[in-house]
Design a protein around this motif. Structure first.
Motif, short mmCIF file in Angstrom:
data_model
loop_
_atom_site.label_atom_id
_atom_site.label_comp_id
_atom_site.label_asym_id
_atom_site.label_seq_id
_atom_site.Cartn_x
_atom_site.Cartn_y
_atom_site.Cartn_z
N SER A 72 9.54 11.56 -11.18
CA SER A 72 9.63 10.91 -9.67
C SER A 72 8.93 9.69 -9.60
N SER A 73 9.28 8.87 -8.47
CA SER A 73 8.50 7.72 -8.24
C SER A 73 8.21 7.66 -6.74
N LEU A 74 7.10 7.07 -6.24
CA LEU A 74 6.90 6.83 -4.98
C LEU A 74 6.65 5.44 -4.82
N LEU A 75 7.33 4.79 -3.92
CA LEU A 75 7.32 3.51 -3.52
C LEU A 75 6.60 3.37 -2.17
N ILE A 76 5.54 2.51 -2.12
CA ILE A 76 5.11 2.10 -0.78
C ILE A 76 5.47 0.65 -0.64
N THR A 77 6.27 0.49 0.42
CA THR A 77 6.52 -1.01 0.96
C THR A 77 5.50 -1.57 1.59
N ALA A 78 5.54 -3.07 1.55
CA ALA A 78 4.58 -3.78 2.46
C ALA A 78 3.44 -3.20 2.54
N SER A 79 2.50 -3.05 1.47
CA SER A 79 1.24 -2.19 1.39
C SER A 79 0.37 -2.99 2.36
N ARG A 80 -0.49 -2.04 2.62
CA ARG A 80 -1.76 -2.31 3.71
C ARG A 80 -3.02 -2.12 3.02
N ALA A 81 -4.37 -2.92 3.49
CA ALA A 81 -5.44 -2.41 2.72
C ALA A 81 -5.70 -0.82 2.95
N ALA A 82 -5.38 -0.32 4.06
CA ALA A 82 -5.60 1.10 4.42
C ALA A 82 -4.60 1.92 3.46
N ASP A 83 -3.92 1.37 2.63
CA ASP A 83 -3.12 2.40 1.81
C ASP A 83 -4.04 2.57 0.29
N THR A 84 -5.22 1.99 0.30
CA THR A 84 -6.14 1.99 -0.74
C THR A 84 -6.43 3.48 -0.75
N ALA A 85 -6.32 4.25 -1.87
CA ALA A 85 -6.49 5.76 -2.13
C ALA A 85 -6.04 6.13 -3.62
N SER A 86 -6.06 7.41 -3.80
CA SER A 86 -5.49 8.00 -4.90
C SER A 86 -4.28 8.63 -4.51
N TYR A 87 -3.36 8.82 -5.31
CA TYR A 87 -2.12 9.38 -4.99
C TYR A 87 -1.63 10.15 -6.17
N PHE A 88 -1.51 11.46 -5.68
CA PHE A 88 -1.21 12.45 -6.65
C PHE A 88 0.38 13.08 -6.49
N CYS A 89 1.15 13.30 -7.32
CA CYS A 89 2.24 14.12 -7.22
C CYS A 89 1.84 15.53 -7.77
N ALA A 90 2.67 16.67 -7.05
CA ALA A 90 2.24 17.98 -7.24
C ALA A 90 3.79 18.74 -7.35
N THR A 91 3.80 19.49 -8.44
CA THR A 91 5.25 20.11 -8.50
C THR A 91 5.08 21.60 -8.10
N ASP A 92 6.21 22.15 -7.42
CA ASP A 92 6.08 23.56 -7.06
C ASP A 92 7.20 24.15 -7.95
N LYS A 93 7.00 24.99 -8.86
CA LYS A 93 7.93 25.70 -9.46
C LYS A 93 8.79 26.69 -8.78
N GLY A 94 8.35 26.96 -7.56
CA GLY A 94 9.16 28.05 -6.88
C GLY A 94 8.85 29.34 -7.49
N ASP A 95 7.93 29.61 -8.08
CA ASP A 95 7.60 31.11 -8.49
C ASP A 95 6.97 31.86 -7.27
N SER A 96 6.44 33.00 -7.62
CA SER A 96 6.23 33.89 -6.36
C SER A 96 4.82 33.49 -5.58
N SER A 97 4.09 32.69 -6.07
CA SER A 97 2.92 32.27 -5.41
C SER A 97 3.15 30.97 -4.77
N TYR A 98 4.20 30.01 -5.08
CA TYR A 98 4.52 28.65 -4.60
C TYR A 98 3.07 27.72 -5.00
N LYS A 99 2.37 28.19 -6.08
CA LYS A 99 1.40 27.24 -6.26
C LYS A 99 1.67 25.82 -6.72
#
Lengths: 112, 112
Positions: A72-99
């Motif tokens: 997967s890719s995340l594109l942030i267009t026309a970035s701003r100083a306020a976009d400064t942060a850490s970005y995480f992807c997280a996957t949900d396998k769809g198992d019973s607990s949706y962790k």
């Protein structure tokens, strides 16, 4: 690599430029989510893309999902100083607990 | 979107002491979670709680950890005898289904 690995680990760009972050995962998923975390703060949900979707937009954010490549890719267009942060992807396998299984994140610095 | 409030925001405790971290989701949800993030590392799943019982727990969630939803509103994580390596940010989360998760702002636990 583990489920949900982002690259690059760190990205520095000038304000106004676009920022692209990538995420790879190993197992089949139900959905993939992107989160933002400002330094030492909580996780803010940005966008969720389901396994049967290929692209999704939300404001200046564009997320793509390629289940054949397990990436997967995340594109942030026309970035701003306020976009400064850490970005995480997280996957949900769809198992019973949706962790969520998180990647190690991309630290984005947007220089004014 | 529902909010999740966590208290305290920061707790310092001595090794071997018991701590209770609290989470109050404003809306009523079925799925509750605890995650933790050791400084500079990825967010890790601890436990999921559904229908007033644990639905899944990770290897991290050993016998020193327990969760409760004592009054149908608060959701707590108890660490019975803290260790230095328990120092981390602890996040409570609720599942909002289609919109993904909502995370609390976290409790920074420092064990000295």
């Amino acid at each position: 690599s583990q489920q949900g690995e982002e690259d690059p680990q760190a990205l520095s760009i000038q304000e106004g430029e676009n920022a692209t972050m990538n995420c790879s995962y190993k197992t089949s998923i139900n959905n993939l989510q992107w989160y933002r975390q400002n330094s030492g703060r909580g996780l803010v949900h940005l966008i969720l893309i389901r396994s049967n979707e290929r692209e999704k937009h939300s404001g200046r954010l564009r997320v793509t999902l390629d289940t054949s490549k397990k990436s997967s890719s995340l594109l942030i267009t026309a970035s701003r100083a306020a976009d400064t942060a850490s970005y995480f992807c997280a996957t949900d396998k769809g198992d019973s607990s949706y962790k969520l299984i998180f990647g190690s994140g991309t630290r984005l610095l947007v220089r004014p | 979107e529902p909010e999740v409030t966590q208290t305290p925001s920061h707790q310092v405790t001595q090794m071997g002491q018991e701590v209770i971290l609290r989470c109050v989701p404003i809306s009523n949800h079925l799925y509750f979670y605890w995650y933790r993030q050791i400084l500079g590392q990825k967010v890790e799943f601890l436990v999921s709680f559904y229908n007033n019982e644990i639905s899944e727990k990770s290897e991290i969630f050993d016998d020193q950890f327990s969760v409760e939803r004592p009054d149908g509103s608060n959701f707590t994580l108890k660490i019975r005898s803290t260790k230095l390596e328990d120092s981390a940010m602890y996040f409570c989360a609720i599942s909002t289904g289609y919109y993904g998760y909502t995370f609390g702002s976290g409790t920074r636990l420092t064990v000295v």
